[in-house]
Motif scaffolding. Structure first.
Motif, PDB file in Angstrom:
ATOM      1  N   ARG A   5      29.288 -57.142 -83.499  1.00 43.09           N
ATOM      2  CA  ARG A   5      29.436 -57.598 -82.250  1.00 43.09           C
ATOM      3  C   ARG A   5      30.291 -57.066 -81.426  1.00 43.09           C
ATOM      4  O   ARG A   5      30.149 -56.648 -80.334  1.00 43.09           O
ATOM      5  CB  ARG A   5      29.877 -59.152 -82.156  1.00 43.09           C
ATOM      6  N   ALA A   6      31.570 -56.477 -81.881  1.00 42.49           N
ATOM      7  CA  ALA A   6      32.642 -55.622 -81.099  1.00 42.49           C
ATOM      8  C   ALA A   6      32.009 -54.455 -80.834  1.00 42.49           C
ATOM      9  O   ALA A   6      32.233 -53.933 -79.648  1.00 42.49           O
ATOM     10  CB  ALA A   6      33.923 -55.746 -81.882  1.00 42.49           C
ATOM     11  N   ALA A   7      31.417 -53.877 -81.632  1.00 46.92           N
ATOM     12  CA  ALA A   7      30.835 -52.322 -81.467  1.00 46.92           C
ATOM     13  C   ALA A   7      29.816 -52.443 -80.627  1.00 46.92           C
ATOM     14  O   ALA A   7      29.629 -51.582 -79.610  1.00 46.92           O
ATOM     15  CB  ALA A   7      30.371 -51.905 -82.768  1.00 46.92           C
ATOM     16  N   ILE A   8      28.959 -53.451 -80.495  1.00 51.81           N
ATOM     17  CA  ILE A   8      27.808 -53.633 -79.378  1.00 51.81           C
ATOM     18  C   ILE A   8      28.677 -53.760 -78.070  1.00 51.81           C
ATOM     19  O   ILE A   8      27.952 -53.060 -76.935  1.00 51.81           O
ATOM     20  CB  ILE A   8      26.867 -54.657 -79.696  1.00 51.81           C
ATOM     21  N   CYS A   9      29.521 -54.632 -77.901  1.00 50.76           N
ATOM     22  CA  CYS A   9      30.010 -54.951 -76.678  1.00 50.76           C
ATOM     23  C   CYS A   9      30.830 -53.685 -76.042  1.00 50.76           C
ATOM     24  O   CYS A   9      30.745 -53.323 -74.960  1.00 50.76           O
ATOM     25  CB  CYS A   9      31.129 -56.234 -76.827  1.00 50.76           C
ATOM     26  N   LEU A  10      31.478 -53.036 -77.088  1.00 56.03           N
ATOM     27  CA  LEU A  10      32.192 -51.875 -76.529  1.00 56.03           C
ATOM     28  C   LEU A  10      31.245 -50.646 -76.188  1.00 56.03           C
ATOM     29  O   LEU A  10      31.477 -50.075 -75.092  1.00 56.03           O
ATOM     30  CB  LEU A  10      32.952 -51.195 -78.010  1.00 56.03           C
ATOM     31  N   MET A  11      30.078 -50.567 -76.776  1.00 57.53           N
ATOM     32  CA  MET A  11      29.260 -49.226 -76.522  1.00 57.53           C
ATOM     33  C   MET A  11      28.576 -49.610 -75.307  1.00 57.53           C
ATOM     34  O   MET A  11      28.332 -48.742 -74.465  1.00 57.53           O
ATOM     35  CB  MET A  11      28.359 -48.788 -77.630  1.00 57.53           C
ATOM     36  N   VAL A  12      28.116 -50.813 -75.360  1.00 63.19           N
ATOM     37  CA  VAL A  12      27.244 -51.452 -73.969  1.00 63.19           C
ATOM     38  C   VAL A  12      27.970 -51.356 -72.749  1.00 63.19           C
ATOM     39  O   VAL A  12      27.606 -50.630 -71.795  1.00 63.19           O
ATOM     40  CB  VAL A  12      26.442 -52.593 -74.266  1.00 63.19           C
ATOM     41  N   GLY A  13      29.181 -51.730 -72.975  1.00 66.03           N
ATOM     42  CA  GLY A  13      30.210 -51.522 -71.766  1.00 66.03           C
ATOM     43  C   GLY A  13      30.488 -50.214 -71.301  1.00 66.03           C
ATOM     44  O   GLY A  13      30.501 -49.817 -70.336  1.00 66.03           O
ATOM     45  N   TRP A  14      30.833 -49.391 -72.229  1.00 68.50           N
ATOM     46  CA  TRP A  14      31.222 -48.098 -72.124  1.00 68.50           C
ATOM     47  C   TRP A  14      30.085 -47.130 -71.433  1.00 68.50           C
ATOM     48  O   TRP A  14      30.115 -46.671 -70.372  1.00 68.50           O
ATOM     49  CB  TRP A  14      31.337 -47.235 -73.470  1.00 68.50           C
ATOM     50  N   VAL A  15      28.923 -47.275 -71.816  1.00 69.32           N
ATOM     51  CA  VAL A  15      27.610 -46.759 -71.417  1.00 69.32           C
ATOM     52  C   VAL A  15      27.245 -47.438 -69.986  1.00 69.32           C
ATOM     53  O   VAL A  15      27.029 -46.669 -69.104  1.00 69.32           O
ATOM     54  CB  VAL A  15      26.388 -46.747 -72.034  1.00 69.32           C
ATOM     55  N   GLY A  16      27.577 -48.558 -69.753  1.00 70.88           N
ATOM     56  CA  GLY A  16      27.303 -49.185 -68.402  1.00 70.88           C
ATOM     57  C   GLY A  16      28.413 -48.684 -67.381  1.00 70.88           C
ATOM     58  O   GLY A  16      27.905 -48.559 -66.347  1.00 70.88           O
ATOM     59  N   LEU A  17      29.566 -48.662 -67.870  1.00 70.45           N
ATOM     60  CA  LEU A  17      30.685 -48.116 -67.080  1.00 70.45           C
ATOM     61  C   LEU A  17      30.285 -46.476 -66.703  1.00 70.45           C
ATOM     62  O   LEU A  17      30.238 -46.114 -65.450  1.00 70.45           O
ATOM     63  CB  LEU A  17      31.861 -47.867 -67.782  1.00 70.45           C
ATOM     64  N   LEU A  18      29.824 -45.543 -67.638  1.00 66.38           N
ATOM     65  CA  LEU A  18      29.278 -44.310 -67.146  1.00 66.38           C
ATOM     66  C   LEU A  18      28.183 -44.535 -66.039  1.00 66.38           C
ATOM     67  O   LEU A  18      28.039 -43.713 -65.080  1.00 66.38           O
ATOM     68  CB  LEU A  18      28.636 -43.644 -68.561  1.00 66.38           C
ATOM     69  N   TRP A  19      27.218 -45.165 -66.195  1.00 66.44           N
ATOM     70  CA  TRP A  19      26.030 -45.443 -65.227  1.00 66.44           C
ATOM     71  C   TRP A  19      26.822 -45.928 -63.773  1.00 66.44           C
ATOM     72  O   TRP A  19      26.135 -45.723 -62.814  1.00 66.44           O
ATOM     73  CB  TRP A  19      25.051 -46.306 -65.732  1.00 66.44           C
ATOM     74  N   LEU A  20      27.594 -46.874 -64.006  1.00 65.73           N
ATOM     75  CA  LEU A  20      28.588 -47.459 -62.812  1.00 65.73           C
ATOM     76  C   LEU A  20      29.199 -46.149 -62.051  1.00 65.73           C
ATOM     77  O   LEU A  20      28.931 -45.894 -60.839  1.00 65.73           O
ATOM     78  CB  LEU A  20      29.200 -48.629 -63.281  1.00 65.73           C
ATOM     79  N   LEU A  21      29.785 -45.263 -62.863  1.00 70.81           N
ATOM     80  CA  LEU A  21      30.562 -44.199 -62.234  1.00 70.81           C
ATOM     81  C   LEU A  21      29.619 -43.208 -61.572  1.00 70.81           C
ATOM     82  O   LEU A  21      29.728 -42.770 -60.739  1.00 70.81           O
ATOM     83  CB  LEU A  21      31.215 -43.561 -63.404  1.00 70.81           C
TER      84      LEU A  21
END
Length: 196
Positions: A5-21
């Motif tokens: 669960r921690a890995a899913i949250c981290l990676m979805v958040g990370w890739v989401g941040l890249l798209w936001l940027l």
């Protein structure tokens, strides 16, 4: 929270941040592109980390998103989030400094592909270093699935930063050694002594 669960949250958040940027970069007329790495300019050393989170367009970001999500998830689950973050930081710095030292004059480099190559290298050799059958199997599967990316770490003049890829890959292999699990010298009341 479990590792998965921690890995899913981290990676979805990370890739989401890249798209936001990238959305912010697009809306601002590519204003964030100035945070890419321009080689051998001392002031550009401050951009080594930010450059790993920026891309030159949505096509560039799309190409990095799925491998980053998958390899990052696997590495975070197998290593734990804390160790994973150390691995990623080492890879970002190795890739960015490699670009800063060796990229062509007048170039500007950004993108998460150095991290993708680093995670590939990390997962590829981690199991052999840790001597764990499951991680060896994961490394072999990653090698089969993504092995062709190694060509992207070879010198070329096609506008892709082979330097970022190569030094990211090297950083990932170094991280597998630097962040390996330490075995205990004392187990079950007995002491292990080095052989003279």
């Amino acid at each position: 929270m479990t590792r998965v669960r921690a890995a899913i949250c981290l990676m979805v958040g990370w890739v989401g941040l890249l798209w936001l940027l990238e959305g912010v970069d697009f809306a601002s007329g590519n204003a964030l592109d100035s945070f890419g790495i321009e080689p051998r300019d001392v002031g550009e050393l401050a951009d080594v980390v930010p450059a790993a989170f920026l891309h030159f367009g949505f096509a560039h970001l799309t190409a990095n998103s799925l491998p980053l999500l998958l390899l990052g998830f696997i590495a975070a689950v197998r290593s734990g989030v804390r160790r994973f973050l150390g691995v990623v930081l080492l890879v970002i710095v190795a890739s960015g400094l490699g670009v800063w030292l060796t990229a062509a004059p007048g170039s500007n480099t950004a993108g998460a592909s150095g991290v993708v190559f680093g995670l590939f290298g990390y997962l590829l050799v981690r199991g052999f270093i840790e001597r764990k059958a499951l991680d060896i199997g994961i490394g072999l599967a990653v090698g089969v699935a993504y092995g062709s990316i190694v060509w992207g770490a070879l010198p070329s003049d096609n506008g892709i930063s082979w330097q970022g890829h190569l030094f990211g890959l090297i950083g990932g292999v170094v991280a597998a050694f630097a962040f390996r699990e330490r075995t205990r010298a004392v187990t079950a009341g007995s002491t292990v002594r080095p052989v003279p």
